[in-house]
Enzyme design. Structure first.
Site, PDB file in Angstrom:
ATOM      1  N   GLY A 128     -13.850  -3.725   0.606  1.00 52.75           N
ATOM      2  CA  GLY A 128     -15.227  -3.223   0.660  1.00 52.75           C
ATOM      3  C   GLY A 128     -15.504  -2.200  -0.434  1.00 52.75           C
TER       4      GLY A 128
ATOM      5  N   LYS B 270     -20.864 -15.898   1.573  1.00 51.66           N
ATOM      6  CA  LYS B 270     -22.312 -15.675   1.713  1.00 51.66           C
ATOM      7  C   LYS B 270     -22.958 -15.037   0.496  1.00 51.66           C
ATOM      8  CE  LYS B 270     -22.726 -15.246   6.665  1.00 51.66           C
ATOM      9  NZ  LYS B 270     -22.955 -14.331   7.777  1.00 51.66           N
TER      10      LYS B 270
ATOM     11  N   ARG C  78       0.824  -1.226   0.000  1.00 51.45           N
ATOM     12  CA  ARG C  78       0.000   0.000   0.000  1.00 51.45           C
ATOM     13  C   ARG C  78       0.852   1.268   0.000  1.00 51.45           C
ATOM     14  NH1 ARG C  78      -4.954  -1.967   3.867  1.00 51.45           N
ATOM     15  NH2 ARG C  78      -6.125  -2.869   2.156  1.00 51.45           N
TER      16      ARG C  78
ATOM     17  N   GLY D 189     -10.150  -7.821  -1.588  1.00 49.91           N
ATOM     18  CA  GLY D 189     -10.463  -8.689  -0.458  1.00 49.91           C
ATOM     19  C   GLY D 189      -9.791 -10.044  -0.494  1.00 49.91           C
TER      20      GLY D 189
HETATM   21  P1  AMP Z   1     -16.182 -13.499   1.257  1.00 49.08           P
HETATM   22  O1  AMP Z   1     -15.559 -12.597   2.291  1.00 49.08           O
HETATM   23  O2  AMP Z   1     -17.657 -13.552   1.286  1.00 49.08           O
HETATM   24  O3  AMP Z   1     -15.590 -13.278  -0.117  1.00 49.08           O
HETATM   25  O4  AMP Z   1     -15.757 -14.976   1.708  1.00 49.08           O
HETATM   26  C1  AMP Z   1     -14.437 -15.431   1.690  1.00 49.08           C
HETATM   27  C2  AMP Z   1     -14.353 -16.655   2.543  1.00 49.08           C
HETATM   28  O5  AMP Z   1     -15.220 -17.649   2.023  1.00 49.08           O
HETATM   29  C3  AMP Z   1     -12.954 -17.263   2.565  1.00 49.08           C
HETATM   30  O6  AMP Z   1     -12.392 -17.094   3.839  1.00 49.08           O
HETATM   31  C4  AMP Z   1     -13.218 -18.733   2.257  1.00 49.08           C
HETATM   32  O7  AMP Z   1     -12.535 -19.603   3.137  1.00 49.08           O
HETATM   33  C5  AMP Z   1     -14.709 -18.882   2.450  1.00 49.08           C
HETATM   34  N1  AMP Z   1     -15.262 -19.986   1.656  1.00 49.08           N
HETATM   35  C6  AMP Z   1     -15.104 -20.220   0.353  1.00 49.08           C
HETATM   36  N2  AMP Z   1     -15.707 -21.377  -0.009  1.00 49.08           N
HETATM   37  C7  AMP Z   1     -16.256 -21.887   1.110  1.00 49.08           C
HETATM   38  C8  AMP Z   1     -16.998 -23.082   1.408  1.00 49.08           C
HETATM   39  N3  AMP Z   1     -17.296 -23.951   0.443  1.00 49.08           N
HETATM   40  N4  AMP Z   1     -17.404 -23.274   2.674  1.00 49.08           N
HETATM   41  C9  AMP Z   1     -17.104 -22.376   3.647  1.00 49.08           C
HETATM   42  N5  AMP Z   1     -16.409 -21.246   3.437  1.00 49.08           N
HETATM   43  C10 AMP Z   1     -15.981 -21.005   2.189  1.00 49.08           C
END
Ligand code: AMP
Length: 412
Positions: free
Chosen positions: A384, A204, A39, A360
């Protein structure tokens, strides 16, 4: 488009105090040593441009989430690192200022000579920063004669140093880093070479609804991976065992799938899945098709058949936007899908496909795999902020800047 420092021209900065919001929120170890200075390096083009233009450069940033003033969150080590980086190019003064406003800051700034640089102490030592307090903004603004924003990572927040300050200080211009983020992300969304594929993963559905809805208006192909995919598979009526599912999003998943179909957008979901009883390194794993998921296991990565399908779909595309890992890449057993996508993106970049990574966890995966950012067309510096940009939301820290072509304004 927003007015940039390059458009303002070097002469505009000659001898002026230029207040620059940078994002020096760097990771540190327990001893305070900086573990990744990306950064700081990312801000160097703007800092060097301003120094060469004989500006008096006043840098301000936040670091971490301090509760009041603590040495742990001081920007002093960042100033030391910045000094090292700048001195590689040409000898210069880089001064650390122990407060971001008041007498200390005013005195230090008044002593700057053209070409000098100072870094103010952590903005978040004052709660007024995140509250976007007008008086705090006014005091920050009084330190400069021109405002430059080069902190894309904080531009989704209307804080005193990002949005508030522009009520009191103009011109308000975009630095090189911010300019590149705006150009790359908006070109990708609004003027992509087609076919345009997006890969959306992560934990999610609920946190990506805004992005999914917006991309449904823009993309030709939507590839869904990560835990999110299991909500889509369950919505199709499949059993997904103990995989992470958001039962309250199943209707949304069905609606999105119907909309994609109606619009002729290709929706790609996993065909096979790597499962395990728990999320832990070294656990036994099982590869199953999505029709045969055991009811006592968690789906943690996409399987080889899915990877082949994704690769063949991507090989037809000219623009690819990726946000969110396809599996739990932090555990080696479940990183293959995410790493395979990275390999494909790197390969396609050499074949003139535009590849954009939206911040991210995807960036964390690139780093875990030691892939250089230069191997892809653009890797966003914002987590974000890039997510909100991809949702089509106008970011407050960008919206407040001067428009290109507009007369140089005065403070509102
Ligand atoms: P996000 O912040 O929503 O982009 O989520 C990222 C996180 O999703 C990472 O830390 C991954 O470990 C988790 N992730 C990805 N695939 C899966 C899965 N099949 N089950 C649980 N967590 C997951």
């Amino acid at each position: 488009m927003k007015k940039t420092i390059a458009q303002a021209g070097r002469e505009a900065f000659n001898g002026k105090r230029v207040l620059v919001r940078v994002d020096f929120n760097v990771p540190q170890d327990e001893t305070g040593a900086i573990t990744d200075d990306t950064r700081i390096r990312a801000a160097l083009p703007t800092i060097n441009f301003l120094r060469d233009a004989h500006a008096k450069v006043v840098l301000m940033s936040h670091l971490g989430r301090p509760k009041g003033k603590t040495e742990k969150y001081s920007l002093r080590p960042v100033a030391a690192r910045l000094k090292e980086l700048l001195q590689k190019a040409v000898s210069t003064q880089v001064q650390f200022v122990e407060d971001c406003l008041g007498e200390t800051a005013r005195t230090a700034v008044a002593k700057l000579n053209p070409g000098d640089v100072c870094l103010l102490e952590n903005l978040r030592f004052y709660p007024e920063e995140e509250k976007n307090d007008p008086e705090f903004s006014r005091q920050l603004a009084s330190l400069g004669q021109i405002y430059v924003d080069d902190a894309f990572g904080t531009s989704h927040r209307a804080h005193a140093s990002t949005e508030g300050v522009t009520h009191f200080l103009r011109p308000a211009l975009a630095g090189f880093l911010l300019e590149r983020e705006i150009v790359m992300l908006s070109e990708t969304l609004n003027n992509p070479a087609r076919p345009f594929a997006t890969i959306i993963g992560g934990a999610k559905v609920s946190s990506k609804i805004g992005v999914l809805d917006h991309l449904l208006k823009k993309a030709d192909v939507l590839i869904i991976g990560g835990a999110m995919a299991f909500s889509f598979l369950k919505a199709r009526g499949l059993e997904v065992g103990k995989s992470l599912v958001e039962n309250d999003q199943l209707d949304y998943c069905r609606k999105l799938e119907a909309e994609a179909k109606a619009k002729g957008i290709k929706l790609v979901l996993p065909l096979d899945v790597v499962c395990a009883a728990e999320i832990k390194a070294g656990v036994p794993t099982t590869l199953v098709s999505v029709e045969n998921m055991p009811n006592n296991m968690i789906g943690l990565d996409v399987g080889p058949e899915t990877i082949s399908l994704i690769n063949s779909v991507l090989s037809e595309c000219k623009t690819i936007l990726w946000n969110g890992p396809l599996g739990v890449f932090e555990v080696p057993e479940f990183a293959k899908g995410t790493y395979a996508v990275i390999d494909t993106l790197v390969d396609l970049t050499t074949k003139k496909v535009k590849t954009v990574v939206g911040g991210g966890d995807s960036v964390a995966a690139l780093q875990a795999k030691s892939v250089k950012e230069s191997a892809l067309t653009h890797v966003s510096t914002g987590g974000g902020a890039s997510l909100e940009f991809l949702e089509g939301i106008e970011l407050p820290g960008i919206a407040c800047l001067d428009e290109a072509g507009a007369q140089v304004g005065t403070a509102r």
